[in-house]
Design an enzyme around this catalytic site. Sequence first.
Site, PDB file in Angstrom:
ATOM      1  N   CYS A  77      30.363  37.265  37.551  1.00 49.49           N
ATOM      2  CA  CYS A  77      31.649  37.551  37.686  1.00 49.49           C
ATOM      3  C   CYS A  77      32.002  38.436  38.875  1.00 49.49           C
ATOM      4  O   CYS A  77      33.082  38.371  39.454  1.00 49.49           O
ATOM      5  CB  CYS A  77      32.228  38.307  36.368  1.00 49.49           C
ATOM      6  SG  CYS A  77      31.268  39.907  36.202  1.00 49.49           S
ATOM      7  N   GLU A 129      35.674  42.213  30.017  1.00 47.30           N
ATOM      8  CA  GLU A 129      35.251  42.029  31.414  1.00 47.30           C
ATOM      9  C   GLU A 129      35.624  40.529  31.776  1.00 47.30           C
ATOM     10  O   GLU A 129      34.959  39.503  31.352  1.00 47.30           O
ATOM     11  CB  GLU A 129      33.836  42.208  31.553  1.00 47.30           C
ATOM     12  CG  GLU A 129      33.545  42.315  33.208  1.00 47.30           C
ATOM     13  CD  GLU A 129      32.101  42.488  33.314  1.00 47.30           C
ATOM     14  OE1 GLU A 129      31.646  42.772  34.437  1.00 47.30           O
ATOM     15  OE2 GLU A 129      31.265  43.026  32.303  1.00 47.30           O
TER      16      GLU A 129
END
Length: 483
Positions: free
Chosen positions: A286, A252
């Site tokens: 994020c 990720e």
Amino acid sequence: MTFTPPELRTWIDGTPEASDLELDDALHDPNTGTVLQGNRASSPAQVERALAGAWSAHSAGTWRDLGLAGRAALLHRFADLVDEQQTTIAELDSLNSGVTLRETTLFASSLAGTVRGAIALAERRGESAELAADQGPVRLRRVPWGPTALIAPWNAPAAVAVKKMAYALLAGAPVVLKPSPASPWSAQLLAAAAAEAGLPSGVFALVLGGGEVGQQICADPRVKAISMTGSTATGRLIAQASAPNLTRLRLELGSNNPAIVLADADLAATVEDLAAGMTKLNGQWCEAPRRVLADRAVYADLVAGLAERLRRTRVGSALDADTEVGPMAFRQRRDDLEAQRAHLVAAGASAAHRTDVPGGGWFLAPTVVSSSGPVDLPGEVFGPMIAVEPFTTVEDALVRSNAGPHGLAGYVFAGDVERAIAVGGHLEAGEVKVNGTSLLDMCADSAQSFFGDSGLGGHGDADVLEFYAGKQIVGVDLVDAPM
């Protein structure tokens, strides 16, 4: 708060030991810039012992053969022990990341629930299933790949580490956890809880350090799967190191997540949602909105509204209850953001932000950067800064939104929800939220893939659990098969 940093120890076979190497970068209080502790790393020999222990546990079936019920019982105990430490974990993570204590407390209070939720999901799915077959028994089994490296980021240290640990361990995989060298403290409490919960020898190890340690782990052929959350640059290094072994990867990574604001959007609500999204965790998450593409009809009002809202944002110590935005996690993160802002202004954009942020720590005033034309962001913006540019057609907005780095998340703001969902469906992103910027999944069965250059794999609880094990079919073969 009286603070004594935990000793930075390496944990192998449930036993802590001194981490052999001293790192150059000390750990600071991001609120003041004060040095709190010298930093340390595990030596290559310690990393080797951790990997050897995980391989031994896997080869012997120590953890796998306990069965799901046996693993779940120990993880319930682990959850209870972590829950007892939630106040300390919140304090440690706030000081390591600069994220407000209010937010790290929310994370810490949810850790035990994360583990228990993973257990419940694993129990519903089961370890095996009987499949329909006329010739005799055919069984689907879920078999852990083997030793698994868990590489956690600095922005939500305990939350990400605990989720990775829970799902990998439930799947039957021994794990080696490496936290970021910028945020190693709460991992010490997690390791102690794992040891006290009674995890067998070799099933869990904690190693410390930066890129050299990560390289050693990820290149080792005994590591069969890697789950990492972090920067795109680090993700590429992991992919390169592990490629010769064809190691299974879940990465990720970064993304300048776009937000499209249509002409019929509720501007007041949109301003509040965008301001909340770009400042949550000090902008250090994020999936935060990074780039706003606004219909020309509302562009000027949106920029003005965001500028005013950000000037009212309370910037201060992460430990103060009324702080909305704390400091960046470390000096380089603050300096990189300042450099990005200066680059955009030099390229002709305007930057609006308050000027009275506290001194001494790693503070950056929340900033809205705007331009009458496209804004070319210089890499991923990982902090409380957002860029706004106008668009004339939705088609143009989508083309610009789908230019990298992208792929994690997207946002659409509109009065017409069905139109917003239709527009969102054209964004190349694993999760697209309409009229909101929350950090949480939108529903219990949420799942998303990492599109574009935002990573490999995806998340959603069921998908995460599936990553750590392979599927095996065992059964009686077909009778009189034509081939």
